[in-house]
Write a protein that holds these residues in place. Structure first.
Motif, PDB file in Angstrom:
ATOM      1  N   MET A  38       0.849  -1.240  -0.078  1.00 11.27           N
ATOM      2  CA  MET A  38       0.038   0.052  -0.077  1.00 11.27           C
ATOM      3  C   MET A  38       0.854   1.283  -0.044  1.00 11.27           C
ATOM      4  O   MET A  38       0.532   2.183  -0.739  1.00 11.27           O
ATOM      5  N   GLN A  39       1.802   1.270   0.747  1.00 16.87           N
ATOM      6  CA  GLN A  39       2.877   2.218   0.854  1.00 16.87           C
ATOM      7  C   GLN A  39       3.427   2.696  -0.448  1.00 16.87           C
ATOM      8  O   GLN A  39       3.615   3.681  -1.050  1.00 16.87           O
ATOM      9  N   GLU A  76      -6.558   1.149  -4.728  1.00 17.84           N
ATOM     10  CA  GLU A  76      -7.920   1.111  -4.466  1.00 17.84           C
ATOM     11  C   GLU A  76      -8.193  -0.281  -4.326  1.00 17.84           C
ATOM     12  O   GLU A  76      -9.155  -0.453  -3.259  1.00 17.84           O
ATOM     13  N   THR A  77      -7.621  -1.102  -4.853  1.00 16.97           N
ATOM     14  CA  THR A  77      -7.643  -2.552  -4.541  1.00 16.97           C
ATOM     15  C   THR A  77      -7.261  -3.099  -3.106  1.00 16.97           C
ATOM     16  O   THR A  77      -7.926  -3.576  -2.391  1.00 16.97           O
ATOM     17  N   SER A  93     -12.532   3.396   4.645  1.00 20.59           N
ATOM     18  CA  SER A  93     -12.503   2.933   3.457  1.00 20.59           C
ATOM     19  C   SER A  93     -13.155   3.954   2.298  1.00 20.59           C
ATOM     20  O   SER A  93     -12.442   4.292   1.338  1.00 20.59           O
ATOM     21  N   LEU A  94     -14.181   4.299   2.642  1.00 20.15           N
ATOM     22  CA  LEU A  94     -14.974   5.139   1.913  1.00 20.15           C
ATOM     23  C   LEU A  94     -14.417   6.681   1.658  1.00 20.15           C
ATOM     24  O   LEU A  94     -14.289   7.182   0.461  1.00 20.15           O
ATOM     25  N   THR A 100      -9.369   8.639  -3.998  1.00 18.38           N
ATOM     26  CA  THR A 100      -8.660   7.975  -5.176  1.00 18.38           C
ATOM     27  C   THR A 100      -9.791   8.276  -6.121  1.00 18.38           C
ATOM     28  O   THR A 100      -9.077   8.530  -7.483  1.00 18.38           O
ATOM     29  N   ASP A 101     -10.967   8.368  -6.141  1.00 15.88           N
ATOM     30  CA  ASP A 101     -11.762   8.832  -7.361  1.00 15.88           C
ATOM     31  C   ASP A 101     -11.458  10.156  -7.646  1.00 15.88           C
ATOM     32  O   ASP A 101     -11.293  10.317  -8.830  1.00 15.88           O
TER      33      ASP A 101
END
Length: 117
Positions: A38-39, A76-77, A93-94, A100-101
């Motif tokens: 993730m990082q 995102e995954t 998460s949201l 990210t969106d």
């Protein structure tokens, strides 16, 4: 204009900070697994924006923006996976996925503006 002046780079940097903060709460067993991935994905986003901009070539910049978009999809995954594994709340998460969106839309818009000049 410097890459640091690009709002998409600034927002991507903010996202990196949020990902690092989130990962601090992950189990120690994930330190070299999901945390590391993730990082690295998060850092790759503003890094590719900066590298592409610094190359002073529209084609190279567009290519690096595509790489940044790929890292964004990877992140995102991983955020979704972290939620499914119970490492973060649905609310967190949201919030991260909303960021990210937004960054994804900005990357797409920047790529479009560069290819239509």
């Amino acid at each position: 204009m410097l890459y640091r002046d690009l709002v998409v780079w600034q927002k991507a940097m903010d996202l990196v900070v949020e990902i690092y903060r989130l990962c601090q709460s992950f189990p120690a067993a994930e330190r070299y697994a999901l945390v590391s991935q993730m990082q690295r994905a998060a850092v790759s986003i503003p890094s590719n924006i900066a590298e592409g901009h610094a190359r002073k070539s529209t084609g190279a910049f567009v290519n690096h923006l595509s790489i940044a978009a790929g890292s964004l999809a990877e992140l995102e995954t991983q955020i979704t996976l972290a939620e499914r594994l119970g490492f973060c709340t649905g609310e967190t998460s949201l919030t991260l996925l909303a960021s990210t969106d937004e960054i994804g839309r900005m990357l797409s818009g920047l790529k479009t503006s560069l290819t239509n000049t």
